[in-house]
Write a protein that holds these residues in place. Structure first.
Motif, short mmCIF file in Angstrom:
data_model
loop_
_atom_site.label_atom_id
_atom_site.label_comp_id
_atom_site.label_asym_id
_atom_site.label_seq_id
_atom_site.Cartn_x
_atom_site.Cartn_y
_atom_site.Cartn_z
N ASN A 176 0.82 -1.21 0.00
CA ASN A 176 0.00 0.00 0.00
C ASN A 176 0.86 1.26 0.00
N HIS A 177 0.34 2.29 -0.64
CA HIS A 177 0.85 3.66 -0.48
C HIS A 177 -0.35 4.58 -0.59
N TRP A 178 -0.95 4.85 0.56
CA TRP A 178 -2.21 5.57 0.59
C TRP A 178 -2.02 7.07 0.31
N PRO A 179 -3.10 7.77 -0.07
CA PRO A 179 -3.00 9.20 -0.39
C PRO A 179 -2.35 10.01 0.73
N SER A 180 -1.55 10.98 0.33
CA SER A 180 -0.76 11.77 1.29
C SER A 180 -1.61 12.80 2.02
N ARG A 192 -7.92 8.42 2.41
CA ARG A 192 -7.26 7.27 3.03
C ARG A 192 -8.28 6.25 3.54
N MET A 193 -9.44 6.74 3.97
CA MET A 193 -10.49 5.81 4.38
C MET A 193 -10.99 5.02 3.17
N ARG A 194 -11.07 5.65 2.02
CA ARG A 194 -11.48 4.92 0.81
C ARG A 194 -10.40 3.91 0.40
N ALA A 196 -8.55 2.36 2.57
CA ALA A 196 -8.76 1.27 3.53
C ALA A 196 -9.90 0.38 3.08
N GLN A 197 -10.97 0.97 2.57
CA GLN A 197 -12.10 0.18 2.11
C GLN A 197 -11.75 -0.64 0.86
N ALA A 198 -10.92 -0.07 -0.02
CA ALA A 198 -10.47 -0.83 -1.20
C ALA A 198 -9.64 -2.03 -0.77
N LEU A 199 -8.78 -1.83 0.21
CA LEU A 199 -7.98 -2.93 0.74
C LEU A 199 -8.86 -3.99 1.38
N LEU A 200 -9.81 -3.57 2.20
CA LEU A 200 -10.72 -4.51 2.86
C LEU A 200 -11.52 -5.31 1.84
N SER A 201 -11.95 -4.67 0.78
CA SER A 201 -12.71 -5.38 -0.25
C SER A 201 -11.86 -6.46 -0.91
N ALA A 202 -10.59 -6.13 -1.16
CA ALA A 202 -9.69 -7.12 -1.76
C ALA A 202 -9.46 -8.28 -0.80
N ILE A 203 -9.31 -7.97 0.48
CA ILE A 203 -9.10 -9.03 1.47
C ILE A 203 -10.34 -9.91 1.60
N MET A 204 -11.52 -9.27 1.62
CA MET A 204 -12.77 -10.02 1.72
C MET A 204 -12.93 -10.97 0.54
N GLU A 205 -12.58 -10.50 -0.65
CA GLU A 205 -12.69 -11.34 -1.84
C GLU A 205 -11.77 -12.55 -1.72
N LEU A 206 -10.56 -12.33 -1.22
CA LEU A 206 -9.63 -13.44 -1.02
C LEU A 206 -10.13 -14.38 0.07
N GLU A 226 -3.25 4.49 15.21
CA GLU A 226 -4.48 4.85 15.92
C GLU A 226 -5.44 5.67 15.06
N SER A 227 -5.10 5.91 13.82
CA SER A 227 -5.99 6.65 12.92
C SER A 227 -7.19 5.79 12.56
N ALA A 228 -8.28 6.45 12.22
CA ALA A 228 -9.52 5.72 11.91
C ALA A 228 -9.33 4.75 10.75
N SER A 229 -8.55 5.15 9.76
CA SER A 229 -8.36 4.30 8.59
C SER A 229 -7.64 3.01 8.94
#
Length: 338
Positions: A176-180, A192-194, A196-206, A226-229
């Motif tokens: 990952n290299h999330w938006p700055s 960055r939250m989006r 995180a959601q893209a990553l979670l979707s990829a993990i869920m699919e796997l 400790e950030s929300a993302s």
């Protein structure tokens, strides 16, 4: 007699290290390499400042010194056994990766490359290097980040790859290299939250295909543990999902005392490693809570005369060339087998 005993002891240690098979204790490295650009103009990206006549006066000699520096980090980060897998971000294209792996001392290790150009405006991408005598690639794919309106964000995609490890085990890696935060932390947080959601979707699919898959998630998240993302990644399952498939990632970087980058007098842990609970169980290749560390090699830091302590020995300080390594410290994961 004491001297002879010491020499014999050192000799036996050297024999043991030299005899050690590279697959015995594999490591995985992540490194934000700070603007690894070539010196050629790409008309499709905003790379003009990294040209010989650009604002940074980026020359072939400076580029060559940069890749040599990076090879030094890779060869030094994990003792006598360089990483089996390396996740990189802020690389411009495949050419710079070829120069890193073929035109530096890394050539003898035979690293192979996984890379794809991303939609990032500056043309910087995420990539993977791997040693084929240790791990075998099974597949790879890239996941874009949406912009909230159904389109694709002009940022780095998330790289997913599966590797066959020795002793018949499989590990899946996400880079990952999330938006700055360049436009401000609060303003850019939704991006960055989006991610995180893209990553979670990829993990869920796997997970739906392989519920017990061993996962390693690493990268520069531009957010702290400790950030929300990042907290979103450690929940049991993706938000707004009806799936019963568990995510359950553990953030191994959560209790690190030092950061991976410094802004003025403050250190931040933006470069992190997370793993699935399956990888923390001693069943095949596994890790424990202390398996992930910051690579704090002495030559990566220099005295900070303005804010005290130490700071990163980076390539540029603003637009002034320093000839250092990067504005981030690498992070390393060591695997064990049982």
């Amino acid at each position: 007699m004491r001297k002879q005993f010491l020499l014999l002891f050192l000799f036996s240690i050297c024999i043991e290290l030299c005899a050690q098979h590279p697959a015995d204790n594999p490591t995985i490295l992540f490194y934000n390499v700070e603007n690894l650009f070539d010196t050629q103009n790409d008309s499709l990206t905003l790379d003009d400042e990294f040209l010989p006549d650009g604002e940074r006066h980026w020359t072939r000699n400076r580029f060559q010194q940069k890749v040599n520096h990076l090879s030094k980090v890779i060869l030094s980060c994990s003792g006598f056994n360089p990483p089996a897998i390396i996740g990189l971000c802020e690389v411009e294209n495949r050419y710079v990766l070829e120069q890193l792996t073929q035109e530096t001392p890394l050539k003898k290790l035979g690293y192979r490359i996984i890379h794809k150009d991303s939609p990032d405006e500056r043309g910087i991408d995420v990539a993977l290097l791997f040693r084929p005598e240790i791990v075998k690639p099974l597949y790879f794919s890239y996941h874009p980040v949406t912009d909230g309106n159904g389109g694709i964000e002009s940022t780095r995609e998330i790289l997913q790859a599966g590797f066959a490890f020795p002793k018949d085990d499989t590990v899946h890696v996400f880079v990952n290299h999330w938006p700055s935060r360049y436009s401000g932390q609060a303003k850019t947080a939704p991006k960055r939250m989006r991610a995180a959601q893209a990553l979670l979707s990829a993990i869920m699919e796997l997970r739906e295909k392989s519920p017990k898959a061993k996962l390693i998630v690493m990268g520069d998240f531009n957010d702290g543990p400790e950030s929300a993302s990042l907290l979103e990644l450690t929940k049991q399952k993706a938000a707004n999902s009806d799936s019963a498939v568990s995510i359950s990632l553990a953030n191994l970087s959560r209790n690190w005392q030092q950061g991976t980058l410094k802004y003025r007098q403050s250190w931040f842990v933006f470069d992190q490693i997370l793993v699935s609970q399956e990888l923390m169980e001693p069943n095949g290749w596994f890790v424990h809570a202390q398996s992930a560390t910051i690579v704090n090699l002495p030559f990566l830091l220099i005295p900070d005369s303005k804010y005290q302590g130490m700071k990163l020995n980076r390539t540029y300080n603003g637009f002034r060339y320093q000839g250092g390594f990067s504005d981030h410290l690498p992070v390393l994961l060591k695997l064990s087998y049982q």
